[in-house]
Design an enzyme around this catalytic site. Structure first.
Site, PDB file in Angstrom:
ATOM      1  N   LYS A  42      74.880 101.846  67.640  1.00 35.35           N
ATOM      2  CA  LYS A  42      76.174 101.123  66.906  1.00 35.35           C
ATOM      3  C   LYS A  42      77.248 100.530  67.428  1.00 35.35           C
ATOM      4  CE  LYS A  42      77.658 104.244  63.980  1.00 35.35           C
ATOM      5  NZ  LYS A  42      78.587 105.668  64.011  1.00 35.35           N
TER       6      LYS A  42
ATOM      7  N   GLU B  97      90.058 100.747  61.672  1.00 35.08           N
ATOM      8  CA  GLU B  97      90.248 102.085  61.057  1.00 35.08           C
ATOM      9  C   GLU B  97      90.889 102.978  61.269  1.00 35.08           C
ATOM     10  OE1 GLU B  97      86.806 104.273  62.852  1.00 35.08           O
ATOM     11  OE2 GLU B  97      85.268 102.921  62.021  1.00 35.08           O
TER      12      GLU B  97
ATOM     13  N   SER C 165      79.260 103.616  70.164  1.00 35.30           N
ATOM     14  CA  SER C 165      79.418 105.079  70.616  1.00 35.30           C
ATOM     15  C   SER C 165      78.749 105.548  72.137  1.00 35.30           C
ATOM     16  CB  SER C 165      78.574 105.576  69.662  1.00 35.30           C
ATOM     17  OG  SER C 165      78.113 106.459  69.989  1.00 35.30           O
TER      18      SER C 165
ATOM     19  N   HIS D 235      86.647 100.955  39.952  1.00 36.21           N
ATOM     20  CA  HIS D 235      86.425 102.906  40.201  1.00 36.21           C
ATOM     21  C   HIS D 235      84.868 102.155  41.072  1.00 36.21           C
ATOM     22  CE1 HIS D 235      87.852 104.006  35.822  1.00 36.21           C
ATOM     23  NE2 HIS D 235      87.876 102.482  35.508  1.00 36.21           N
TER      24      HIS D 235
END
Ligand code: ARG
Length: 464
Positions: A290, A297, A284, A163
């Site tokens: 960043k 991804e 970024s 979980h």
């Protein structure tokens, strides 16, 4: 195109009063994608031509001329000198048309006892077998990279989750080997795709077989199949091999996606358990600080497209009576597409794994957060003679004490612990340490160091 002609320049022109309309030509054409099958098409045609000559259905010299012409065409395609034409629909007719140009009317003997229906599925099956082999090379490379990372960090402790809440301490190496197991199953499944594709459809012809004395065992052998398909109608109608390929590709993509998700999560600033090397990160355009894990991804993101490919072919096939329909031309693009995605995802995943460094201190701290040795304490009490349910309650009490004091379990003093049950002895202190917890998980397949070292060895032996 002249639509008023009485005969057309199609192979079936004799029957038609006009050429197909421009729109029909456009929707009918598959050459822009099925040209990928050229090598398989030429190979199967050469084998078919050899068989026809061996069976004395065509003359040896005709067969030789056909084979020579086909080899020339193969070179032209490899050297990008071949002009593919939409008017000639697909790879089969493009090659046949060119064969006529090169060797003349003898080209017309090649299509004896053959139809595009058995031709296309033979080519496609050969392609799927080849693609499965190529994917398995990349899966193997990924398994090796994962095993190497596990071996390099074999003692590192981290929290295991259920979980997404801290559950029990485990070894990072054990966690990584869980992914190696998934990819090992994918490897076996692609091997199964290959094994399940061992029947040769060539010789099923249009759907009914043929009156010519063809030798299907001979073509099977030369093409690397183990035997001919037993039913000619099934031979031209079956696309299970493509669907199985898409299913296994989906499964493997799902495993990659879960791995990518772990990497994204662990690399996040709130978790920060791993460091990804800059060669796997992007910046970024607005936020100068960043460093984003776009590679991971996209592995996750592209998985949706692979599932789409599986779904697309399942839906294409579900309403088709036997045998061939042009709908089935739509089988190729999803297979080609998912292959391209998966092979890239596998390669990137390997690079990602190779780029990982661990924040071992943070991992160890997290492993201790959330009272992860509470189950070990319950097990300790069971070994002193209590039932597990009683021990579970007593361990929950211990957690409540630690929570009230705002300290981890292994910082509790003996006096406090002793209050839980008179059976408790000094050795309990050790039980609450994460290292000890890991070491005790010695059951087969458990996270103990001894087990994991064995499993690393086993994986290295299986995937050399
Ligand atoms: N391009 C077709 C396909 O991919 C080849 C088979 C054509 N057969 C036919 N009967 N029209 O399915």
């Amino acid at each position: 195109m002249n639509n008023k002609k009485t005969k057309t320049n199609k192979i079936w022109g004799e029957r038609m009063k006009s050429n197909p309309s421009n729109l029909l030509t456009k929707i009918n054409a598959s050459i822009h994608f099925d040209k990928k099958l050229y090598a398989q098409d030429i190979k199967a045609s050469i084998v078919h031509s050899k068989m026809l000559a061996k069976q004395k259905i065509i003359k040896n010299n005709v067969s030789n001329r056909i084979i020579k012409g086909l080899k020339k065409i193969e070179k032209e395609i490899q050297q990008k000198k071949f002009k593919f034409s939409e008017f000639d629909e697909d790879i089969h007719l493009n090659i046949e048309k060119r064969l006529f140009q090169i060797i003349g009317d003898d080209a017309g003997f090649l299509h004896i006892a053959r139809s595009r229906n058995d031709q296309v599925t033979t080519d496609f099956k050969l392609w799927v077998i080849d693609a499965s082999k190529k994917l398995n090379i990349e899966i193997k490379n990924l398994i090796k990279a994962i095993t190497k990372l596990a071996e390099k960090n074999y003692k590192t402790i981290m929290p295991g989750f259920t979980h997404l809440k801290n559950a029990q301490p485990i070894l990072f190496s054990h966690y990584m080997l869980a992914y190696a197991e998934m990819f090992k199953r994918d490897y076996k499944k692609f091997q199964n795709v290959i094994n399940n594709s061992s029947d040769n459809p060539l010789g099923s012809v249009a759907l009914a077989g043929t009156s010519f004395n063809i030798d299907r065992n001979y073509t099977s052998k030369l093409l690397g199949f183990s035997k001919p398909t037993d039913n000619s109608i099934d031979g031209v109608s079956d696309r299970d091999y493509a669907l199985e390929f898409l299913f296994v590709s989906s499964l493997c993509s799902m495993h990659l996606s879960r791995l990518a998700e772990e990497i994204i999560l662990w690399n996040s600033d709130i978790v920060n358990m791993i460091i990804v090397k800059d060669n796997m990160l992007t910046g970024s355009s607005i936020m100068p600080q960043k460093k984003n894990p776009d590679g991971a991804e996209l592995i996750r993101g592209k998985t949706g497209s692979v599932y789409g490919c599986l779904n697309s072919l399942l839906v294409t096939m579900k309403g088709l009576p036997l045998s061939y329909f042009k709908d089935m031309q739509e089988d190729k693009e999803p297979v080609f597409k998912s292959y391209e995605i998966l092979i890239l995802n596998l390669k990137i995943a390997k690079e990602l794994i190779e780029s990982l460094k661990l924040n071992k201190k943070i991992m160890k701290k997290f492993a201790n957060d959330g009272y992860t040795t509470a189950t070990d304490f319950a097990d300790y009490l069971v070994k002193k003679g209590l039932s597990f349910r009683v021990a579970h309650k007593k361990s929950a009490k211990l957690v409540n004490i630690a929570e009230n004091k705002n300290i981890p379990l292994d910082q509790l003093n003996f006096e406090d612990i002793k209050k839980i049950d008179p059976l408790i002895e000094k050795d309990v202190i050790k039980i609450l340490k994460v290292e000890n917890s890991v070491d005790l998980k010695n059951s087969y397949g458990g996270t103990s160091l001894k087990n994991v070292v064995k499993m690393i060895k086993k994986m290295k032996k299986e995937f050399k």
